[in-house]
Enzyme design. Structure first.
Site, PDB file in Angstrom:
ATOM      1  N   ASN A 114       0.853  -1.197   0.000  1.00 24.55           N
ATOM      2  CA  ASN A 114       0.000   0.000   0.000  1.00 24.55           C
ATOM      3  C   ASN A 114       0.884   1.241   0.000  1.00 24.55           C
ATOM      4  OD1 ASN A 114       0.538   0.834   2.838  1.00 24.55           O
ATOM      5  ND2 ASN A 114      -0.345  -1.185   3.227  1.00 24.55           N
ATOM      6  N   LYS A 125     -14.041   0.421  15.174  1.00 25.41           N
ATOM      7  CA  LYS A 125     -12.760  -0.301  15.346  1.00 25.41           C
ATOM      8  C   LYS A 125     -12.286  -0.241  16.800  1.00 25.41           C
ATOM      9  CE  LYS A 125     -11.072   0.005  10.638  1.00 25.41           C
ATOM     10  NZ  LYS A 125     -10.384   0.780   9.634  1.00 25.41           N
TER      11      LYS A 125
HETATM   12  O1  PMT Z   1       2.997   6.092   6.542  1.00 21.55           O
HETATM   13  P1  PMT Z   1       2.415   7.401   6.076  1.00 21.55           P
HETATM   14  O2  PMT Z   1       2.602   7.604   4.575  1.00 21.55           O
HETATM   15  O3  PMT Z   1       2.888   8.576   6.879  1.00 21.55           O
HETATM   16  O4  PMT Z   1       0.821   7.313   6.271  1.00 21.55           O
HETATM   17  C1  PMT Z   1       0.287   7.221   7.551  1.00 21.55           C
HETATM   18  C2  PMT Z   1      -0.923   6.273   7.614  1.00 21.55           C
HETATM   19  C3  PMT Z   1      -2.047   6.832   6.799  1.00 21.55           C
HETATM   20  C4  PMT Z   1      -0.532   4.880   7.080  1.00 21.55           C
HETATM   21  C5  PMT Z   1      -1.296   6.150   9.127  1.00 21.55           C
HETATM   22  O5  PMT Z   1      -1.629   7.415   9.626  1.00 21.55           O
HETATM   23  C6  PMT Z   1      -2.467   5.191   9.339  1.00 21.55           C
HETATM   24  O6  PMT Z   1      -3.617   5.535   9.245  1.00 21.55           O
HETATM   25  N1  PMT Z   1      -2.149   3.897   9.662  1.00 21.55           N
HETATM   26  C7  PMT Z   1      -3.138   2.822   9.797  1.00 21.55           C
HETATM   27  C8  PMT Z   1      -3.567   2.373   8.451  1.00 21.55           C
HETATM   28  C9  PMT Z   1      -4.452   1.162   8.511  1.00 21.55           C
HETATM   29  O7  PMT Z   1      -3.977   0.096   8.209  1.00 21.55           O
HETATM   30  O8  PMT Z   1      -5.646   1.328   8.982  1.00 21.55           O
HETATM   31  P2  PMT Z   1      -6.722   0.125   9.134  1.00 21.55           P
HETATM   32  O9  PMT Z   1      -7.985   0.801   9.382  1.00 21.55           O
HETATM   33  O10 PMT Z   1      -6.634  -0.823   7.975  1.00 21.55           O
HETATM   34  O11 PMT Z   1      -6.232  -0.670  10.422  1.00 21.55           O
HETATM   35  C10 PMT Z   1      -6.668  -0.321  11.725  1.00 21.55           C
HETATM   36  C11 PMT Z   1      -5.590  -0.619  12.732  1.00 21.55           C
HETATM   37  O12 PMT Z   1      -5.349  -2.021  12.776  1.00 21.55           O
HETATM   38  C12 PMT Z   1      -4.249   0.044  12.443  1.00 21.55           C
HETATM   39  O13 PMT Z   1      -3.727   0.510  13.664  1.00 21.55           O
HETATM   40  C13 PMT Z   1      -3.399  -1.078  11.885  1.00 21.55           C
HETATM   41  O14 PMT Z   1      -2.019  -0.892  12.208  1.00 21.55           O
HETATM   42  C14 PMT Z   1      -3.978  -2.297  12.606  1.00 21.55           C
HETATM   43  N2  PMT Z   1      -3.909  -3.570  11.851  1.00 21.55           N
HETATM   44  C15 PMT Z   1      -4.460  -3.676  10.617  1.00 21.55           C
HETATM   45  C16 PMT Z   1      -4.419  -4.885   9.953  1.00 21.55           C
HETATM   46  C17 PMT Z   1      -3.796  -5.997  10.571  1.00 21.55           C
HETATM   47  N3  PMT Z   1      -3.723  -7.152   9.959  1.00 21.55           N
HETATM   48  N4  PMT Z   1      -3.270  -5.858  11.793  1.00 21.55           N
HETATM   49  C18 PMT Z   1      -3.338  -4.681  12.454  1.00 21.55           C
HETATM   50  O15 PMT Z   1      -2.857  -4.579  13.586  1.00 21.55           O
END
Ligand code: PMT
Length: 403
Positions: A209, A336
Protein backbone atom coordinates in the site's frame (compact mmCIF):
# COMPACT_ATOMS: atom_id res chain seq x y z
CA UNK A 1 22.82 17.07 26.27
CA UNK A 2 23.61 18.19 29.83
CA UNK A 3 23.90 15.74 32.71
CA UNK A 4 25.16 18.46 34.96
CA UNK A 5 24.90 17.70 38.66
CA UNK A 6 23.69 14.14 38.08
CA UNK A 7 25.36 11.19 39.81
CA UNK A 8 25.66 8.18 37.54
CA UNK A 9 26.87 4.84 38.82
CA UNK A 10 28.48 3.17 35.83
CA UNK A 11 28.50 -0.60 36.37
CA UNK A 12 30.98 -2.52 34.25
CA UNK A 13 30.65 -6.30 33.96
CA UNK A 14 32.94 -8.86 32.33
CA UNK A 15 32.88 -8.64 28.56
CA UNK A 16 35.09 -7.51 25.71
CA UNK A 17 32.86 -4.43 25.25
CA UNK A 18 34.20 -3.18 28.62
CA UNK A 19 36.92 -1.36 26.68
CA UNK A 20 34.22 0.93 25.21
CA UNK A 21 32.98 1.77 28.70
CA UNK A 22 36.09 3.81 29.42
CA UNK A 23 35.03 6.09 26.56
CA UNK A 24 31.47 6.03 27.93
CA UNK A 25 32.72 7.17 31.38
CA UNK A 26 34.67 9.98 29.70
CA UNK A 27 31.64 11.12 27.67
CA UNK A 28 29.30 11.01 30.68
CA UNK A 29 31.75 13.15 32.61
CA UNK A 30 32.09 15.53 29.68
CA UNK A 31 28.29 15.90 29.67
CA UNK A 32 28.54 17.09 33.28
CA UNK A 33 27.77 13.92 35.26
CA UNK A 34 29.66 12.78 38.34
CA UNK A 35 30.61 9.23 37.37
CA UNK A 36 31.14 6.50 39.99
CA UNK A 37 32.46 3.31 38.42
CA UNK A 38 31.67 -0.07 39.95
CA UNK A 39 33.37 -3.08 38.36
CA UNK A 40 32.62 -6.76 38.80
CA UNK A 41 35.66 -9.01 39.40
CA UNK A 42 35.33 -10.33 35.82
CA UNK A 43 35.36 -6.77 34.40
CA UNK A 44 38.72 -6.06 36.04
CA UNK A 45 40.21 -8.85 33.89
CA UNK A 46 39.27 -6.96 30.72
CA UNK A 47 40.18 -3.38 31.70
CA UNK A 48 42.26 -2.20 34.67
CA UNK A 49 40.36 -0.19 37.33
CA UNK A 50 43.06 2.46 37.03
CA UNK A 51 41.82 3.30 33.51
CA UNK A 52 38.33 4.05 34.84
CA UNK A 53 39.76 5.99 37.76
CA UNK A 54 41.64 8.20 35.33
CA UNK A 55 38.68 8.87 33.01
CA UNK A 56 36.04 9.25 35.75
CA UNK A 57 38.27 11.22 38.16
CA UNK A 58 36.76 9.20 41.00
CA UNK A 59 37.90 6.09 42.90
CA UNK A 60 36.74 2.83 41.29
CA UNK A 61 34.76 0.39 43.44
CA UNK A 62 35.27 -3.34 43.10
CA UNK A 63 34.73 -4.95 46.52
CA UNK A 64 31.49 -5.61 48.38
CA UNK A 65 33.29 -5.74 51.68
CA UNK A 66 35.58 -2.72 51.45
CA UNK A 67 36.79 -1.52 54.85
CA UNK A 68 37.81 1.84 53.36
CA UNK A 69 34.27 2.59 52.09
CA UNK A 70 31.85 4.60 54.23
CA UNK A 71 31.22 2.48 57.38
CA UNK A 72 32.16 -0.54 55.21
CA UNK A 73 28.79 -0.14 53.45
CA UNK A 74 29.89 1.29 50.13
CA UNK A 75 26.98 -0.35 48.32
CA UNK A 76 24.43 1.56 50.37
CA UNK A 77 26.07 4.96 50.03
CA UNK A 78 26.57 4.48 46.27
CA UNK A 79 22.99 3.22 45.87
CA UNK A 80 21.64 6.30 47.68
CA UNK A 81 23.81 8.74 45.80
CA UNK A 82 22.88 7.49 42.31
CA UNK A 83 20.42 9.32 40.04
CA UNK A 84 20.90 6.50 37.53
CA UNK A 85 22.62 3.12 37.57
CA UNK A 86 23.86 2.40 34.06
CA UNK A 87 25.41 -1.01 33.49
CA UNK A 88 27.50 -1.22 30.33
CA UNK A 89 28.36 -3.78 29.23
CA UNK A 90 25.74 -5.95 30.93
CA UNK A 91 26.80 -9.58 30.43
CA UNK A 92 24.37 -12.51 30.18
CA UNK A 93 25.67 -13.73 33.52
CA UNK A 94 25.07 -10.39 35.24
CA UNK A 95 21.54 -10.13 33.81
CA UNK A 96 20.79 -13.64 35.08
CA UNK A 97 22.03 -12.71 38.55
CA UNK A 98 20.01 -9.49 38.52
CA UNK A 99 16.87 -11.33 37.39
CA UNK A 100 17.26 -13.71 40.32
CA UNK A 101 17.94 -10.98 42.86
CA UNK A 102 21.40 -12.23 43.79
CA UNK A 103 23.66 -10.01 45.87
CA UNK A 104 26.96 -11.79 45.46
CA UNK A 105 29.11 -8.84 44.43
CA UNK A 106 29.13 -5.06 44.91
CA UNK A 107 27.30 -4.21 41.66
CA UNK A 108 24.49 -6.76 42.09
CA UNK A 109 24.02 -5.72 45.73
CA UNK A 110 23.92 -2.04 44.78
CA UNK A 111 21.20 -2.80 42.19
CA UNK A 112 19.06 -4.38 44.92
CA UNK A 113 19.66 -1.46 47.26
CA UNK A 114 19.08 1.47 44.90
CA UNK A 115 15.86 3.37 44.27
CA UNK A 116 17.37 5.01 41.17
CA UNK A 117 16.35 3.81 37.69
CA UNK A 118 18.55 0.99 36.38
CA UNK A 119 19.50 0.76 32.71
CA UNK A 120 21.31 -2.15 31.09
CA UNK A 121 23.33 -2.05 27.87
CA UNK A 122 23.57 -5.77 27.06
CA UNK A 123 26.59 -7.10 25.19
CA UNK A 124 27.04 -10.74 24.35
CA UNK A 125 27.34 -13.30 21.58
CA UNK A 126 24.17 -13.35 19.43
CA UNK A 127 23.35 -16.99 20.32
CA UNK A 128 23.59 -16.15 24.02
CA UNK A 129 21.23 -13.18 23.50
CA UNK A 130 18.74 -15.43 21.64
CA UNK A 131 18.98 -18.21 24.23
CA UNK A 132 15.68 -18.96 25.97
CA UNK A 133 17.23 -18.42 29.40
CA UNK A 134 18.43 -14.92 28.46
CA UNK A 135 15.06 -14.10 26.87
CA UNK A 136 13.27 -15.13 30.06
CA UNK A 137 15.65 -13.03 32.17
CA UNK A 138 15.13 -10.03 29.88
CA UNK A 139 11.34 -10.35 30.29
CA UNK A 140 11.65 -10.51 34.09
CA UNK A 141 13.94 -7.46 34.15
CA UNK A 142 11.67 -5.45 31.84
CA UNK A 143 8.61 -6.33 33.91
CA UNK A 144 10.45 -4.96 36.94
CA UNK A 145 10.91 -1.66 35.16
CA UNK A 146 14.59 -2.04 34.31
CA UNK A 147 15.44 -0.24 31.07
CA UNK A 148 17.16 -2.13 28.29
CA UNK A 149 19.30 0.00 26.02
CA UNK A 150 19.99 -2.28 23.07
CA UNK A 151 21.65 -4.46 22.15
CA UNK A 152 22.37 -3.44 18.56
CA UNK A 153 23.02 -5.66 15.56
CA UNK A 154 26.23 -6.10 13.62
CA UNK A 155 29.63 -7.73 13.62
CA UNK A 156 30.66 -9.17 16.97
CA UNK A 157 34.04 -9.61 18.66
CA UNK A 158 33.62 -13.41 18.36
CA UNK A 159 33.47 -13.10 14.56
CA UNK A 160 29.72 -13.77 14.31
CA UNK A 161 27.13 -11.29 13.09
CA UNK A 162 23.81 -10.64 14.80
CA UNK A 163 22.07 -8.99 17.72
CA UNK A 164 24.21 -8.59 20.83
CA UNK A 165 26.53 -5.62 20.23
CA UNK A 166 26.67 -3.04 23.00
CA UNK A 167 25.19 0.32 21.97
CA UNK A 168 27.88 2.88 21.19
CA UNK A 169 28.93 5.24 24.04
CA UNK A 170 27.46 8.22 22.19
CA UNK A 171 24.00 6.55 22.07
CA UNK A 172 24.25 5.49 25.71
CA UNK A 173 24.97 9.06 26.83
CA UNK A 174 21.90 10.22 24.86
CA UNK A 175 19.81 7.44 26.41
CA UNK A 176 21.04 8.34 29.92
CA UNK A 177 20.05 11.94 29.23
CA UNK A 178 16.58 10.84 28.22
CA UNK A 179 16.14 8.65 31.28
CA UNK A 180 17.09 11.60 33.47
CA UNK A 181 15.09 14.11 31.47
CA UNK A 182 11.72 15.46 32.50
CA UNK A 183 10.07 14.64 29.16
CA UNK A 184 6.43 13.60 29.59
CA UNK A 185 7.23 10.04 28.46
CA UNK A 186 10.24 9.70 30.73
CA UNK A 187 10.51 6.17 32.11
CA UNK A 188 7.91 4.73 29.70
CA UNK A 189 8.59 2.08 27.07
CA UNK A 190 6.80 2.50 23.75
CA UNK A 191 6.45 0.05 20.90
CA UNK A 192 5.53 1.72 17.59
CA UNK A 193 4.83 0.16 14.19
CA UNK A 194 5.22 2.11 10.96
CA UNK A 195 5.10 1.82 7.19
CA UNK A 196 3.45 -0.67 4.87
CA UNK A 197 3.87 -4.43 4.69
CA UNK A 198 4.77 -6.27 1.50
CA UNK A 199 3.07 -9.59 0.77
CA UNK A 200 4.95 -11.74 -1.76
CA UNK A 201 3.14 -12.88 -4.92
CA UNK A 202 6.28 -14.39 -6.42
CA UNK A 203 10.02 -13.70 -5.85
CA UNK A 204 9.79 -10.32 -7.65
CA UNK A 205 6.24 -9.05 -7.03
CA UNK A 206 4.24 -8.16 -3.96
CA UNK A 207 0.99 -6.63 -2.70
CA UNK A 208 1.44 -3.48 -0.63
CA UNK A 209 0.00 0.00 0.00
CA UNK A 210 1.00 3.66 -0.14
CA UNK A 211 2.23 4.10 3.43
CA UNK A 212 5.61 5.91 3.52
CA UNK A 213 6.24 5.37 7.24
CA UNK A 214 6.35 9.14 7.88
CA UNK A 215 3.55 9.17 10.47
CA UNK A 216 4.96 6.24 12.45
CA UNK A 217 8.54 7.55 12.32
CA UNK A 218 7.29 10.97 13.50
CA UNK A 219 5.57 9.26 16.45
CA UNK A 220 8.71 7.23 17.31
CA UNK A 221 10.95 10.30 17.05
CA UNK A 222 8.71 12.54 19.18
CA UNK A 223 8.34 9.77 21.78
CA UNK A 224 12.14 9.44 22.08
CA UNK A 225 12.49 13.24 22.36
CA UNK A 226 10.02 13.16 25.25
CA UNK A 227 12.18 10.68 27.17
CA UNK A 228 10.42 7.45 26.11
CA UNK A 229 12.35 4.25 25.45
CA UNK A 230 11.18 3.50 21.94
CA UNK A 231 11.25 0.35 19.82
CA UNK A 232 10.13 0.88 16.23
CA UNK A 233 9.01 -2.06 14.08
CA UNK A 234 9.04 -0.82 10.51
CA UNK A 235 7.88 -2.18 7.20
CA UNK A 236 9.95 -1.41 4.07
CA UNK A 237 10.50 2.37 3.96
CA UNK A 238 13.34 4.70 2.98
CA UNK A 239 13.48 6.77 6.18
CA UNK A 240 16.43 7.18 8.56
CA UNK A 241 16.11 5.79 12.09
CA UNK A 242 15.22 8.61 14.53
CA UNK A 243 17.89 9.33 17.18
CA UNK A 244 17.65 7.20 20.29
CA UNK A 245 15.15 4.76 18.75
CA UNK A 246 15.73 1.00 18.53
CA UNK A 247 14.57 -0.21 15.10
CA UNK A 248 13.56 -3.64 13.80
CA UNK A 249 12.83 -3.95 10.06
CA UNK A 250 10.31 -6.40 8.61
CA UNK A 251 8.72 -7.02 5.20
CA UNK A 252 5.45 -8.89 5.64
CA UNK A 253 2.51 -8.72 8.06
CA UNK A 254 3.51 -12.09 9.49
CA UNK A 255 7.03 -10.80 10.19
CA UNK A 256 5.58 -7.63 11.73
CA UNK A 257 3.35 -9.73 13.97
CA UNK A 258 6.33 -11.85 15.13
CA UNK A 259 8.44 -8.75 15.89
CA UNK A 260 5.59 -7.02 17.76
CA UNK A 261 4.87 -10.11 19.87
CA UNK A 262 8.59 -10.35 20.67
CA UNK A 263 8.79 -6.81 22.06
CA UNK A 264 5.29 -6.23 23.43
CA UNK A 265 6.00 -7.87 26.81
CA UNK A 266 8.26 -4.95 27.71
CA UNK A 267 6.00 -2.17 26.43
CA UNK A 268 3.85 0.22 28.45
CA UNK A 269 2.28 1.71 25.32
CA UNK A 270 1.74 0.17 21.85
CA UNK A 271 1.01 2.50 18.91
CA UNK A 272 0.01 0.74 15.69
CA UNK A 273 0.64 3.29 12.94
CA UNK A 274 1.57 0.69 10.31
CA UNK A 275 -0.68 0.05 7.35
CA UNK A 276 -0.68 -3.73 7.70
CA UNK A 277 -1.95 -5.64 4.66
CA UNK A 278 -5.17 -7.41 5.60
CA UNK A 279 -4.60 -10.12 2.99
CA UNK A 280 -1.65 -11.99 1.47
CA UNK A 281 -1.41 -14.42 -1.47
CA UNK A 282 -2.43 -17.81 -0.08
CA UNK A 283 0.50 -19.58 -1.75
CA UNK A 284 3.25 -17.33 -3.16
CA UNK A 285 4.75 -18.64 -6.42
CA UNK A 286 8.26 -20.04 -5.88
CA UNK A 287 9.33 -18.86 -9.36
CA UNK A 288 8.61 -15.66 -11.25
CA UNK A 289 5.19 -15.84 -12.94
CA UNK A 290 5.70 -15.77 -16.71
CA UNK A 291 3.94 -13.19 -18.84
CA UNK A 292 2.70 -15.65 -21.45
CA UNK A 293 0.01 -16.80 -19.00
CA UNK A 294 -3.10 -15.04 -20.30
CA UNK A 295 -4.62 -14.49 -16.91
CA UNK A 296 -4.64 -16.14 -13.51
CA UNK A 297 -6.54 -16.10 -10.25
CA UNK A 298 -4.72 -14.83 -7.18
CA UNK A 299 -6.13 -16.49 -4.10
CA UNK A 300 -5.77 -14.35 -0.98
CA UNK A 301 -5.85 -15.35 2.63
CA UNK A 302 -6.35 -13.19 5.78
CA UNK A 303 -3.29 -11.91 7.61
CA UNK A 304 -3.20 -12.04 11.40
CA UNK A 305 -4.71 -8.95 13.05
CA UNK A 306 -1.77 -7.72 15.12
CA UNK A 307 -3.78 -5.28 17.27
CA UNK A 308 -6.25 -7.99 18.24
CA UNK A 309 -3.38 -10.15 19.47
CA UNK A 310 -1.67 -7.32 21.35
CA UNK A 311 -4.81 -6.54 23.38
CA UNK A 312 -4.74 -10.13 24.65
CA UNK A 313 -1.07 -9.90 25.76
CA UNK A 314 -0.28 -10.20 29.45
CA UNK A 315 0.77 -7.71 30.74
CA UNK A 316 -1.37 -5.69 28.34
CA UNK A 317 0.07 -2.35 27.22
CA UNK A 318 -2.04 0.77 26.60
CA UNK A 319 -3.06 0.10 22.99
CA UNK A 320 -3.49 2.83 20.35
CA UNK A 321 -4.69 1.94 16.86
CA UNK A 322 -4.81 4.07 13.73
CA UNK A 323 -7.64 4.05 11.21
CA UNK A 324 -7.21 5.06 7.58
CA UNK A 325 -10.71 5.94 6.37
CA UNK A 326 -12.05 7.38 3.13
CA UNK A 327 -15.61 8.01 4.46
CA UNK A 328 -17.64 8.08 7.71
CA UNK A 329 -14.41 8.62 9.66
CA UNK A 330 -15.90 8.86 13.15
CA UNK A 331 -18.34 5.96 12.78
CA UNK A 332 -15.71 3.53 11.41
CA UNK A 333 -13.09 4.65 13.93
CA UNK A 334 -15.44 4.13 16.90
CA UNK A 335 -16.47 0.76 15.51
CA UNK A 336 -12.76 -0.30 15.35
CA UNK A 337 -12.11 1.08 18.84
CA UNK A 338 -14.77 -1.21 20.29
CA UNK A 339 -14.37 -4.22 17.96
CA UNK A 340 -10.60 -4.39 18.57
CA UNK A 341 -10.92 -3.51 22.28
CA UNK A 342 -8.47 -0.60 21.96
CA UNK A 343 -7.72 2.13 24.50
CA UNK A 344 -7.58 4.79 21.82
CA UNK A 345 -7.84 5.17 18.04
CA UNK A 346 -6.46 7.94 15.81
CA UNK A 347 -8.40 8.22 12.57
CA UNK A 348 -7.12 10.02 9.50
CA UNK A 349 -9.20 11.00 6.45
CA UNK A 350 -6.95 9.50 3.79
CA UNK A 351 -9.15 10.62 0.89
CA UNK A 352 -8.50 14.30 1.70
CA UNK A 353 -5.83 15.97 -0.46
CA UNK A 354 -2.49 16.59 1.24
CA UNK A 355 -3.03 14.42 4.33
CA UNK A 356 -2.73 10.73 5.21
CA UNK A 357 -0.57 8.45 3.07
CA UNK A 358 2.86 9.69 1.94
CA UNK A 359 2.33 13.35 2.79
CA UNK A 360 4.17 15.73 5.10
CA UNK A 361 0.95 16.68 6.91
CA UNK A 362 -1.94 14.89 8.49
CA UNK A 363 -5.01 15.54 10.60
CA UNK A 364 -6.45 13.22 13.19
CA UNK A 365 -9.71 12.59 14.99
CA UNK A 366 -8.88 10.71 18.15
CA UNK A 367 -11.40 8.61 20.08
CA UNK A 368 -11.28 6.74 23.37
CA UNK A 369 -14.00 5.01 25.35
CA UNK A 370 -15.62 8.16 26.72
CA UNK A 371 -13.92 10.98 24.88
CA UNK A 372 -12.95 12.54 21.60
CA UNK A 373 -10.46 15.14 20.39
CA UNK A 374 -9.68 16.70 17.01
CA UNK A 375 -6.08 17.46 16.09
CA UNK A 376 -6.16 19.85 13.11
CA UNK A 377 -4.06 19.57 9.97
CA UNK A 378 -0.35 20.15 10.62
CA UNK A 379 3.12 18.74 10.00
CA UNK A 380 3.25 15.08 11.02
CA UNK A 381 6.10 15.77 13.51
CA UNK A 382 4.05 18.37 15.42
CA UNK A 383 0.95 16.23 15.18
CA UNK A 384 2.84 13.23 16.58
CA UNK A 385 3.84 15.25 19.65
CA UNK A 386 0.26 16.39 20.27
CA UNK A 387 -1.03 12.85 19.86
CA UNK A 388 1.58 11.60 22.34
CA UNK A 389 0.50 14.24 24.89
CA UNK A 390 -3.03 12.93 24.58
CA UNK A 391 -1.85 9.32 24.89
CA UNK A 392 0.29 10.16 27.96
CA UNK A 393 -2.70 11.84 29.63
CA UNK A 394 -5.06 8.91 28.96
CA UNK A 395 -2.36 6.41 29.99
CA UNK A 396 -1.82 8.24 33.30
CA UNK A 397 -5.59 8.47 33.87
CA UNK A 398 -5.87 4.71 33.32
CA UNK A 399 -3.07 4.05 35.82
CA UNK A 400 -4.69 6.21 38.48
CA UNK A 401 -8.13 4.73 37.75
CA UNK A 402 -9.68 8.05 36.77
CA UNK A 403 -11.04 6.98 33.41
O1 PMT B 1 3.00 6.09 6.54
P1 PMT B 1 2.42 7.40 6.08
O2 PMT B 1 2.60 7.60 4.58
O3 PMT B 1 2.89 8.58 6.88
O4 PMT B 1 0.82 7.31 6.27
C1 PMT B 1 0.29 7.22 7.55
C2 PMT B 1 -0.92 6.27 7.61
C3 PMT B 1 -2.05 6.83 6.80
C4 PMT B 1 -0.53 4.88 7.08
C5 PMT B 1 -1.30 6.15 9.13
O5 PMT B 1 -1.63 7.42 9.63
C6 PMT B 1 -2.47 5.19 9.34
O6 PMT B 1 -3.62 5.53 9.24
N1 PMT B 1 -2.15 3.90 9.66
C7 PMT B 1 -3.14 2.82 9.80
C8 PMT B 1 -3.57 2.37 8.45
C9 PMT B 1 -4.45 1.16 8.51
O7 PMT B 1 -3.98 0.10 8.21
O8 PMT B 1 -5.65 1.33 8.98
P2 PMT B 1 -6.72 0.13 9.13
O9 PMT B 1 -7.99 0.80 9.38
O10 PMT B 1 -6.63 -0.82 7.98
O11 PMT B 1 -6.23 -0.67 10.42
C10 PMT B 1 -6.67 -0.32 11.72
C11 PMT B 1 -5.59 -0.62 12.73
O12 PMT B 1 -5.35 -2.02 12.78
C12 PMT B 1 -4.25 0.04 12.44
O13 PMT B 1 -3.73 0.51 13.66
C13 PMT B 1 -3.40 -1.08 11.88
O14 PMT B 1 -2.02 -0.89 12.21
C14 PMT B 1 -3.98 -2.30 12.61
N2 PMT B 1 -3.91 -3.57 11.85
C15 PMT B 1 -4.46 -3.68 10.62
C16 PMT B 1 -4.42 -4.88 9.95
C17 PMT B 1 -3.80 -6.00 10.57
N3 PMT B 1 -3.72 -7.15 9.96
N4 PMT B 1 -3.27 -5.86 11.79
C18 PMT B 1 -3.34 -4.68 12.45
O15 PMT B 1 -2.86 -4.58 13.59
Amino acid sequence: MSLSGRHIVLGVTGGIAAYKSADLARRLRKAGAAVHVVMTPAATRFVAPLTFQAVSANPVHTDLLDPSAEAAMGHISLARRADLVLIAPASADFMARLAHGLADDLLATLCLATRAPIALAPAMNQAMWENAATRANVNVLRERGIHLLGPGEGEQACGETGEGRMFEPFDLVAAAGKLLSDGFLSGLRLLVTAGPTQEAIDPVRYLSNRSSGRMGFAVASAAADEGGEVTLVSGPVTLATPAGVKRHDVDSAQEMRAAVMRYVGGADIFISTAAVADYRPAVPWKRKIKKKQVGFQLELTRNPDILSEVVKASPRPFVVGFAAETEDLAAYAKQKLHAKNLDMIAANPVAEAGVGFDSAENRLEVFWRDGHCELPRMDKRLLARQLLQLIATRYAAGKSGTN
